[in-house]
Design an enzyme around this catalytic site. Structure first.
Site, mmCIF file in Angstrom:
data_model
loop_
_atom_site.group_PDB
_atom_site.id
_atom_site.type_symbol
_atom_site.label_atom_id
_atom_site.label_comp_id
_atom_site.label_asym_id
_atom_site.label_seq_id
_atom_site.Cartn_x
_atom_site.Cartn_y
_atom_site.Cartn_z
ATOM 1 N N HIS A 85 -8.176 -5.051 -1.537
ATOM 2 C CA HIS A 85 -6.882 -4.721 -0.607
ATOM 3 C C HIS A 85 -6.166 -5.545 0.288
ATOM 4 O O HIS A 85 -5.250 -5.453 0.448
ATOM 5 C CB HIS A 85 -6.893 -3.146 0.129
ATOM 6 N N ASP B 129 -9.929 -3.852 -5.231
ATOM 7 C CA ASP B 129 -9.100 -3.006 -4.224
ATOM 8 C C ASP B 129 -9.962 -1.676 -4.031
ATOM 9 O O ASP B 129 -9.956 -0.862 -5.036
ATOM 10 C CB ASP B 129 -7.622 -2.720 -4.619
ATOM 11 N N SER C 149 0.917 -1.066 0.234
ATOM 12 C CA SER C 149 -0.006 0.048 0.039
ATOM 13 C C SER C 149 0.874 1.155 0.088
ATOM 14 O O SER C 149 1.565 1.457 -1.005
ATOM 15 C CB SER C 149 -0.901 -0.137 1.163
#
Length: 680
Positions: free
Chosen positions: A652, A617, A532
């Site tokens: 995610h 995501d 991320s």
């Protein structure tokens, strides 16, 4: 098999009179069949390139799975007359939520078996769960895609039936009022997924009749609803990166109007809980490292705040918990967490921990009238532990320590903390662990350096049974506690954000160079990993110092910084302006452009790269890593591996379930061990 070559369809982007050509802008459309075909081609290419590791991946998966106790149970906690716990059954992916009335010797009541709910679904994740105060109805939130868009369902705990009634497209955040009928919940914007509305639902009434009780109109803020520990007040907490605002009502009067605790002020952050006649408030009001204040419920505004724990420049106040006879705080000093016990009357004390680098935290403590504190503890060598601590006698009771099936001897491993000097002279801590018998300080050890470095999230030293698969094959694992987190206090975060963001990247490089200089490893054996915003870190450092690393894993990386931050229709963008800056202002545009990984890809040699992504995501859109890989493949001058794996059914967090996620980790470990020549 040839690597997929993405078609170039130049898109001119102009901001502040500056022009950029984005040849892969077209990938921003998950409904486009050409995009899906390209993602599938990349997955096929990865599979072909990692074909020699397929049996090894399977053995790694089985190896990591074997260490997990398949029949397992959490430590029960007592609340509202019941002991509550979660357990897992052998061979099952998902948790089973249970309770026992009055005593752990009572008959078990299964309130939710997620394995049953998830049957036939490729992804299933239960978010919040909450029972009515009278314990008759369970509300739970479920996501079946991985995009963090939930539906609330209701279950009658007296007869086991799930109601036909449900509330779709919500955040997963909700709380019951004291009347056993009213549920407050937060709802997200359908495009940006910003949590911006709080609704009130009366059980049995149509969702269309739900009452909007609060709407957050400032696009930099999001809001959630929750209860105080006392359960006497329901709070709506609005928050941006740099500001907070809380409203409250009496939980017994759900139809009342919310009262403002303290209006929002730029750079004023606060969060509240309740005890007696007061709100206790953690705030940064004239306190960079936060302090604790209290104010009467009748007049809770800032002008009435009275210090309970004053500000300390060298101690970060992270959290607090309230008991009838004690105030407990979780603090951070010199990069390590501490737990302080403070009786309301008399002198306090802090818990003592032995490891050189570790993590400790206040755990689940729903009871108010008790002398027992439950806390969690682990380190790089100590498995995750749940401990009850008698705050008066100072007696510790280890309730549970994570069992590593097959055996684990912490004495075979060594952890330590060392310090690297950053470019500006700042000392940056590094936590590391290795297996003693396989370690020689000769620069030839394979080493995986991990970090995050954003949003003030501290990367504490933690135990992982999965990590043993690397350590037992000679890897050193290290965590760089770089600026951008709060590892060393609030200033650590503020020196790694906005126009100081590059400190995050240069700190990581300094940590890598220090590990090399001290002979823990060398560039032919050094690997890096981050996800991320940590994936942004990976992208930035390989643009700056690609020669330092043999291989890099970037999980769901945020790499197209400028384009994303200019697009306010994308989830998270508006709420991120106080983290990265708003590129609509030229100063921030130019600074972000100077480090954005996608914009700074050059024709040069890069390390071996494994990049992962999720089609659904909601935080880092799949097209960011996809575009980045396409551009790297077009420009890089080396023959090193460049692999993109897109999970076509997840978001995610990757795959759902406790074992499915191990398959993705096995792929990542196989990538590292293949590069190091350790496919055994």
């Amino acid at each position: 098999m040839q690597a997929p070559i993405a078609p170039k369809k130049p898109q001119l982007l102009e901001t502040h009179g500056h022009q950029r050509q984005d040849p892969y802008y077209w990938m921003n459309d998950r409904e486009n069949p050409e995009v899906i075909r390209y993602l599938q081609a990349e997955n096929d290419y990865l599979k072909e390139k990692l074909k020699p590791t397929e049996s090894f991946q399977q053995s790694l998966f089985e190896e990591m799975k074997r260490r997990i106790k398949e029949e397992d149970q959490s430590v029960p906690y007592f609340k509202s007359g019941y002991h509550w716990f979660v357990r897992y059954e052998k061979g099952q992916e998902y948790p089973i939520y249970c309770r026992k009335l009055g005593s752990m010797e009572a008959e078990e009541e299964v309130i939710l078996n997620v394995n049953t709910l998830a049957q036939g679904k490729s992804y299933y994740q239960v978010g919040g769960t909450s029972t009515t105060p009278n314990q008759k109805i369970l509300a739970f939130a479920a996501d079946e895609v991985g995009r963090r868009i939930y539906t609330i369902y209701f279950k009658n705990l007296e007869n086991g039936e799930i109601f036909e009634e449900s509330i779709p497209e919500i955040t997963g955040n909700f709380v019951w009022a004291a009347d056993n009928q009213t549920l407050f919940y937060s709802k997200q914007d359908p495009d940006t997924l910003r949590s911006y509305r709080i609704f009130k639902h009366f059980l049995g009434s149509p969702v269309a009749q739900d009452v909007l009780v609060y709407e957050e109109t400032d696009e930099e803020f999001s809001c959630v609803v929750h209860k105080t520990k006392s359960e006497k007040y329901i709070l709506i907490h609005s928050e941006s990166t740099i500001s907070s605002e809380v409203r409250f009502i009496d939980a017994q009067i759900p139809d009342s109007d919310f009262t403002l605790l303290q209006k929002r002020i730029p750079n004023l952050e606060y969060a509240a809980d309740h005890y007696g006649d007061d709100f206790y408030i953690r705030t940064n009001d004239q306190a960079q490292n936060f302090k604790l204040v209290k104010a009467p419920i009748s007049t809770p505004g800032k002008e009435n705040w009275v210090d309970v724990i004053p500000h300390r420049p060298d101690v970060l106040l992270e959290d607090f918990d309230l008991f009838s006879s004690y105030l407990v705080t979780q603090e951070r000093s010199q990069g390590l967490t501490q737990i302080q016990i403070k009786p309301w009357e008399g002198e306090g004390h802090k818990l003592q921990f032995d490891d050189e680098t570790y993590t400790a935290w206040i755990s689940t403590n729903p009871e108010f009238e008790t002398d027992w504190l439950r806390f969690g503890y682990n380190s790089l060598t100590t498995p995750s532990s749940v401990v009850d601590y008698h705050m008066l006698s100072r007696e510790k009771t280890l309730l549970k320590q994570q069992e590593v099936v097959g055996g684990y001897d912490p004495g075979e491993f060594h952890s330590e903390r060392i310090w690297a000097k950053a470019h500006d002279g700042t000392l940056v801590p590094i936590s590391l662990v290795y297996k003693k018998a396989l370690f020689t300080k000769n620069g030839k050890n394979p080493l995986l350096l991990y970090s995050y470095g954003s949003y003030g999230y501290s990367m504490d030293a933690y135990f992982s049974s999965n990590r043993l698969s690397l350590l037992n094959r000679g890897f050193v694992f290290a965590i760089a506690h770089i600026r951008g987190g709060e590892d060393m206090g609030r200033h650590w975060y503020e020196e790694g954000k906005m126009l100081k963001k590059k400190n995050t990247f240069t700190d990581f490089i300094s940590c890598a160079e220090h590990l090399i200089a001290q002979n823990y490893t060398s560039p032919p054996h050094l690997y890096a990993m981050g996800g991320s915003a940590g994936g942004l870190l990976m992208g930035a450092v390989i643009n700056m110092k690609p020669e330092l690393f043999k291989g890099v894993i970037a999980n769901v990386p945020f790499v197209d910084v400028v384009t994303t931050m200019l697009d306010e229709s994308i989830p998270l963008t508006t709420g991120e302006f106080q983290e990265w800056g708003n590129p609509k202002h030229q100063e921030y545009y130019e600074y972000m452009l100077s480090y954005s990984p996608y914009d700074n890809v050059e024709a040069k040699e890069y390390p071996n790269l494994l990049v992962t992504s999720g089609l659904h995501d909601s935080q880092v859109q799949y097209w960011e890593p996809t575009k980045w890989v396409a551009k790297l493949r077009d420009l890089k001058t080396d023959s090193n591996l460049l692999l993109l794996y897109t999970n076509m059914e997840a978001g995610h967090g990757g795959a759902s379930g406790r074992f499915n996620a191990l398959k993705e980790l096995a792929l990542e470990y196989a990538f590292l061990l293949m590069l190091e020549g350790k496919l055994i």
